[in-house]
Design a protein around this motif. Structure first.
Motif, PDB file in Angstrom:
ATOM      1  N   GLN A 174      -6.251 -30.141 -59.650  1.00 57.83           N
ATOM      2  CA  GLN A 174      -4.890 -29.757 -59.287  1.00 57.83           C
ATOM      3  C   GLN A 174      -4.579 -30.280 -57.885  1.00 57.83           C
ATOM      4  O   GLN A 174      -5.371 -30.124 -56.959  1.00 57.83           O
ATOM      5  CB  GLN A 174      -4.701 -28.241 -59.360  1.00 57.83           C
ATOM      6  CG  GLN A 174      -5.581 -27.416 -58.447  1.00 57.83           C
ATOM      7  CD  GLN A 174      -5.333 -25.920 -58.597  1.00 57.83           C
ATOM      8  OE1 GLN A 174      -4.873 -25.448 -59.640  1.00 57.83           O
ATOM      9  NE2 GLN A 174      -5.635 -25.156 -57.554  1.00 57.83           N
ATOM     10  N   GLU A 175      -3.427 -30.920 -57.768  1.00 52.78           N
ATOM     11  CA  GLU A 175      -3.008 -31.466 -56.473  1.00 52.78           C
ATOM     12  C   GLU A 175      -2.322 -30.367 -55.672  1.00 52.78           C
ATOM     13  O   GLU A 175      -1.438 -29.672 -56.174  1.00 52.78           O
ATOM     14  CB  GLU A 175      -2.070 -32.650 -56.688  1.00 52.78           C
ATOM     15  CG  GLU A 175      -1.781 -33.433 -55.423  1.00 52.78           C
ATOM     16  CD  GLU A 175      -0.931 -34.665 -55.684  1.00 52.78           C
ATOM     17  OE1 GLU A 175      -1.212 -35.711 -55.097  1.00 52.78           O
ATOM     18  OE2 GLU A 175       0.015 -34.556 -56.485  1.00 52.78           O
ATOM     19  N   ILE A 176      -2.725 -30.210 -54.413  1.00 53.17           N
ATOM     20  CA  ILE A 176      -2.175 -29.161 -53.550  1.00 53.17           C
ATOM     21  C   ILE A 176      -1.111 -29.723 -52.612  1.00 53.17           C
ATOM     22  O   ILE A 176      -0.048 -29.131 -52.415  1.00 53.17           O
ATOM     23  CB  ILE A 176      -3.298 -28.484 -52.738  1.00 53.17           C
ATOM     24  CG1 ILE A 176      -4.416 -28.000 -53.665  1.00 53.17           C
ATOM     25  CG2 ILE A 176      -2.742 -27.316 -51.925  1.00 53.17           C
ATOM     26  CD1 ILE A 176      -3.968 -26.988 -54.694  1.00 53.17           C
ATOM     27  N   PHE A 177      -1.386 -30.898 -52.016  1.00 57.39           N
ATOM     28  CA  PHE A 177      -0.437 -31.550 -51.105  1.00 57.39           C
ATOM     29  C   PHE A 177      -0.336 -33.024 -51.480  1.00 57.39           C
ATOM     30  O   PHE A 177      -1.284 -33.618 -51.999  1.00 57.39           O
ATOM     31  CB  PHE A 177      -0.888 -31.432 -49.647  1.00 57.39           C
ATOM     32  CG  PHE A 177      -0.928 -30.030 -49.112  1.00 57.39           C
ATOM     33  CD1 PHE A 177       0.214 -29.422 -48.604  1.00 57.39           C
ATOM     34  CD2 PHE A 177      -2.118 -29.308 -49.124  1.00 57.39           C
ATOM     35  CE1 PHE A 177       0.172 -28.130 -48.113  1.00 57.39           C
ATOM     36  CE2 PHE A 177      -2.170 -28.019 -48.629  1.00 57.39           C
ATOM     37  CZ  PHE A 177      -1.020 -27.417 -48.127  1.00 57.39           C
ATOM     38  N   ARG A 178       0.819 -33.606 -51.164  1.00 57.58           N
ATOM     39  CA  ARG A 178       1.002 -35.044 -51.388  1.00 57.58           C
ATOM     40  C   ARG A 178       2.011 -35.597 -50.378  1.00 57.58           C
ATOM     41  O   ARG A 178       2.790 -34.846 -49.772  1.00 57.58           O
ATOM     42  CB  ARG A 178       1.486 -35.323 -52.805  1.00 57.58           C
ATOM     43  CG  ARG A 178       2.912 -34.894 -53.092  1.00 57.58           C
ATOM     44  CD  ARG A 178       3.465 -35.614 -54.325  1.00 57.58           C
ATOM     45  NE  ARG A 178       2.769 -35.193 -55.530  1.00 57.58           N
ATOM     46  CZ  ARG A 178       3.294 -34.373 -56.438  1.00 57.58           C
ATOM     47  NH1 ARG A 178       4.522 -33.890 -56.252  1.00 57.58           N
ATOM     48  NH2 ARG A 178       2.631 -34.040 -57.504  1.00 57.58           N
ATOM     49  N   PHE A 179       1.970 -36.927 -50.239  1.00 58.03           N
ATOM     50  CA  PHE A 179       2.986 -37.617 -49.450  1.00 58.03           C
ATOM     51  C   PHE A 179       4.042 -38.127 -50.408  1.00 58.03           C
ATOM     52  O   PHE A 179       3.748 -38.906 -51.314  1.00 58.03           O
ATOM     53  CB  PHE A 179       2.379 -38.773 -48.655  1.00 58.03           C
ATOM     54  CG  PHE A 179       3.393 -39.575 -47.885  1.00 58.03           C
ATOM     55  CD1 PHE A 179       4.024 -39.030 -46.776  1.00 58.03           C
ATOM     56  CD2 PHE A 179       3.732 -40.869 -48.270  1.00 58.03           C
ATOM     57  CE1 PHE A 179       4.968 -39.763 -46.062  1.00 58.03           C
ATOM     58  CE2 PHE A 179       4.674 -41.599 -47.566  1.00 58.03           C
ATOM     59  CZ  PHE A 179       5.286 -41.039 -46.456  1.00 58.03           C
ATOM     60  N   GLN A 180       5.278 -37.681 -50.226  1.00 59.62           N
ATOM     61  CA  GLN A 180       6.392 -38.044 -51.114  1.00 59.62           C
ATOM     62  C   GLN A 180       7.202 -39.165 -50.475  1.00 59.62           C
ATOM     63  O   GLN A 180       7.866 -38.976 -49.455  1.00 59.62           O
ATOM     64  CB  GLN A 180       7.286 -36.826 -51.352  1.00 59.62           C
ATOM     65  CG  GLN A 180       8.353 -37.027 -52.423  1.00 59.62           C
ATOM     66  CD  GLN A 180       7.745 -37.097 -53.809  1.00 59.62           C
ATOM     67  OE1 GLN A 180       6.955 -36.242 -54.194  1.00 59.62           O
ATOM     68  NE2 GLN A 180       8.106 -38.125 -54.558  1.00 59.62           N
ATOM     69  N   ARG A 181       7.143 -40.354 -51.064  1.00 63.55           N
ATOM     70  CA  ARG A 181       7.925 -41.470 -50.542  1.00 63.55           C
ATOM     71  C   ARG A 181       9.371 -41.358 -51.002  1.00 63.55           C
ATOM     72  O   ARG A 181       9.637 -41.030 -52.161  1.00 63.55           O
ATOM     73  CB  ARG A 181       7.340 -42.793 -51.009  1.00 63.55           C
ATOM     74  CG  ARG A 181       6.011 -43.111 -50.377  1.00 63.55           C
ATOM     75  CD  ARG A 181       5.409 -44.395 -50.886  1.00 63.55           C
ATOM     76  NE  ARG A 181       6.279 -45.544 -50.687  1.00 63.55           N
ATOM     77  CZ  ARG A 181       5.859 -46.803 -50.782  1.00 63.55           C
ATOM     78  NH1 ARG A 181       4.599 -47.062 -51.056  1.00 63.55           N
ATOM     79  NH2 ARG A 181       6.699 -47.800 -50.607  1.00 63.55           N
ATOM     80  N   THR A 182      10.304 -41.655 -50.090  1.00 67.19           N
ATOM     81  CA  THR A 182      11.723 -41.533 -50.421  1.00 67.19           C
ATOM     82  C   THR A 182      12.482 -42.849 -50.290  1.00 67.19           C
ATOM     83  O   THR A 182      13.611 -42.955 -50.769  1.00 67.19           O
ATOM     84  CB  THR A 182      12.402 -40.480 -49.525  1.00 67.19           C
ATOM     85  OG1 THR A 182      12.202 -40.841 -48.145  1.00 67.19           O
ATOM     86  CG2 THR A 182      11.809 -39.097 -49.772  1.00 67.19           C
TER      87      THR A 182
END
Length: 481
Positions: free
Chosen positions: A431-439
């Motif tokens: 399970q992924e807890i944090f991620r970098f979201q590219r915009t």
């Protein structure tokens, strides 16, 4: 016979032109091909080159010839065996005196700047690594990449740049390579054409020489940072968020087994160094590396470095040998600089048998790929186990995979933090807890984005709470950026 394939004669339309001259004039603009707009960006075709004027180039060539002659004179006149005991001031004075005398004999006139530059380069040749010394002293340079004697690239802020620094020839470059590797008891020649070593300041060094390197020796130097980057520095640089830092502190302090995954140059070792700052000072830590790079600040640290075989093919000490021995040395934590082979078996065994809080790095593009890499390394080690047993071993040994990436604009970010929660049938559940979201992307090709939680609460929340790290619930809430 070949009339079907003959080119149309250019005269044919000319004959018909007078009869249909007014009509033929009309269709021309209508049937003219419409120019298609390419959807592709224009690619640069010119080779990477350093912009320099003819005056600078001639000056550089002149100084290079003078330096070569002076270097020969220095080798003839200096007592090289006495250099080890000479002070820097005395050595500089001696080099200056011999060089000045030779310049006067040959009636060579240099201005003060040229003279000072020449003396410094000669000092670097005698005591240091020649042309590379200037780049090693430049704090803005992260990597030095040599493609033969005439082409030296550096990485600054994640981008490669061609420098105007060169070696005289291949012999000059090979002499510097030999000087580096012999200082750490290693060798490089035709029978052993590649070598890993480290410089005196701890920088990682790799070289490959002819005949394997076709166009001249290849050298790469990953510079050693004198000032170790801590968690606060990485948060300030935007490598990850404060919420991610708080989570990682809890994970490391509560002795979860962590794997830092990523590609070459993505910042795995830097991340591992930063995470190690969360280890309690009272714990005994053993580190195992091919080339010693980790900069742990704890009091009780034992460092080990693997060793390649000697000329006779004997005396090799592999990372697996170091790891086996480390298990007998009463470690609280074991940190392996990089897991890339059969030592993965012993690493997983250590994580499974009481050495909680162990850490290592692997090369992989994502957390799921990282698990696949572990499976492949176990298979390459020659261990015949059912795939379910292999995955069960991995799922019980590894708790956390931290994904580090170097993005297209040269920035390095922690793009994902993923927990391994167990097995579901034959599949490892994650399970992924944090991620970098590219915009998006700016016109200057800078990546836009933000760090966010996925909304999934940590599987280890209760463990964190029992160890005194009761993280607030809001850090797991997604953010809009």
């Amino acid at each position: 016979m070949f009339s079907r394939y003959k080119k149309d004669a250019p005269a044919s339309p000319v004959k018909a032109a007078p009869k249909t001259a007014p009509v033929a004039a009309e269709p021309a603009p209508q049937t003219a091909p419409v120019e298609k707009i390419s959807l592709r960006k224009p690619m640069p075709k010119a080779k990477a080159q350093v912009e320099s004027s003819d005056k600078d180039r001639k000056r550089k060539e002149r100084l290079s010839e003078i330096k070569l002659d002076l270097h020969r004179e220095l080798l003839d006149n200096l007592n090289l065996s006495a250099l080890e005991n000479a002070t820097e001031a005395n050595l500089r004075a001696e080099i200056s005196a011999i060089s000045t005398e030779v310049l006067q004999e040959r009636a060579v006139v240099l201005n003060r700047q040229e003279r000072n530059t020449l003396f410094q380069e000669l000092y670097d040749e005698v005591t240091g690594l020649g042309p590379l010394e200037t780049l090693l002293k430049d704090e803005s340079v992260n990597d030095i990449l040599v493609n033969g004697p005439q082409q030296i690239f550096v990485e600054r802020s994640g981008k490669l740049q061609l420098t105007d620094i060169t070696f005289k020839d291949e012999k000059h470059l090979l002499r510097i390579i030999d000087k580096i590797v012999s200082a750490v008891g290693r060798r490089v020649d035709e029978s052993n054409p590649y070598v890993d070593a480290r410089l005196a300041d701890g920088s990682r060094f790799n070289a490959m020489v002819p005949p394997i390197a076709v166009d001249g020796s290849l050298v790469s130097i990953r510079k050693f940072k004198k000032d170790k980057l801590g968690i606060d520095d990485l948060v300030g640089f935007g490598a990850f968020s404060e919420e991610m830092a708080a989570y990682l502190q809890a994970a490391v302090a509560t002795r979860l087994n962590v794997i830092v995954s990523g590609g070459t140059g993505s910042g795995k070792t830097t991340t591992l160094n930063a995470l190690s700052s969360f280890i309690d000072n009272s714990e005994r830590i053993l580190t195992i590396e091919d080339t010693a790079e980790l900069q742990l600040q704890q009091t009780h640290v034992g460092r080990m470095e693997s060793r390649p075989p000697n000329v006779e093919g004997k005396g090799e000490v592999s990372p697996r040998d170091c790891l086996k021995n480390a298990l007998r040395m009463r470690p609280d934590r074991i940190i392996v600089g990089e897991t890339r082979g059969e030592e993965v078996i012993d690493m997983l065994q250590a994580m499974n048998t009481g050495h909680d809080g162990s850490m290592t790095t692997i090369h992989a593009n994502s957390a799921r790929d990282g698990v696949s890499r572990l499976e492949n390394m176990i298979a390459m080690a020659g261990i015949e186990m059912p795939i379910k047993a292999v995955r069960s071993q991995i799922s019980s040994a590894v708790n956390l995979i931290v994904q580090a990436s170097r993005l297209q604009d040269g920035s390095r970010r922690m793009t994902s933090i993923t927990e391994i929660t167990g097995m579901e049938g034959d599949v490892i559940s994650m399970q992924e807890i944090f991620r970098f979201q590219r915009t998006g992307l700016t016109p200057e090709n800078k990546i836009l984005g933000h760090f966010t939680a996925t909304g999934v609460r940590s599987h280890f929340s209760e463990r964190f709470r029992m160890w005194g790290y009761d993280l607030p619930a809001h850090i797991y809430e997604p953010t809009a950026g």
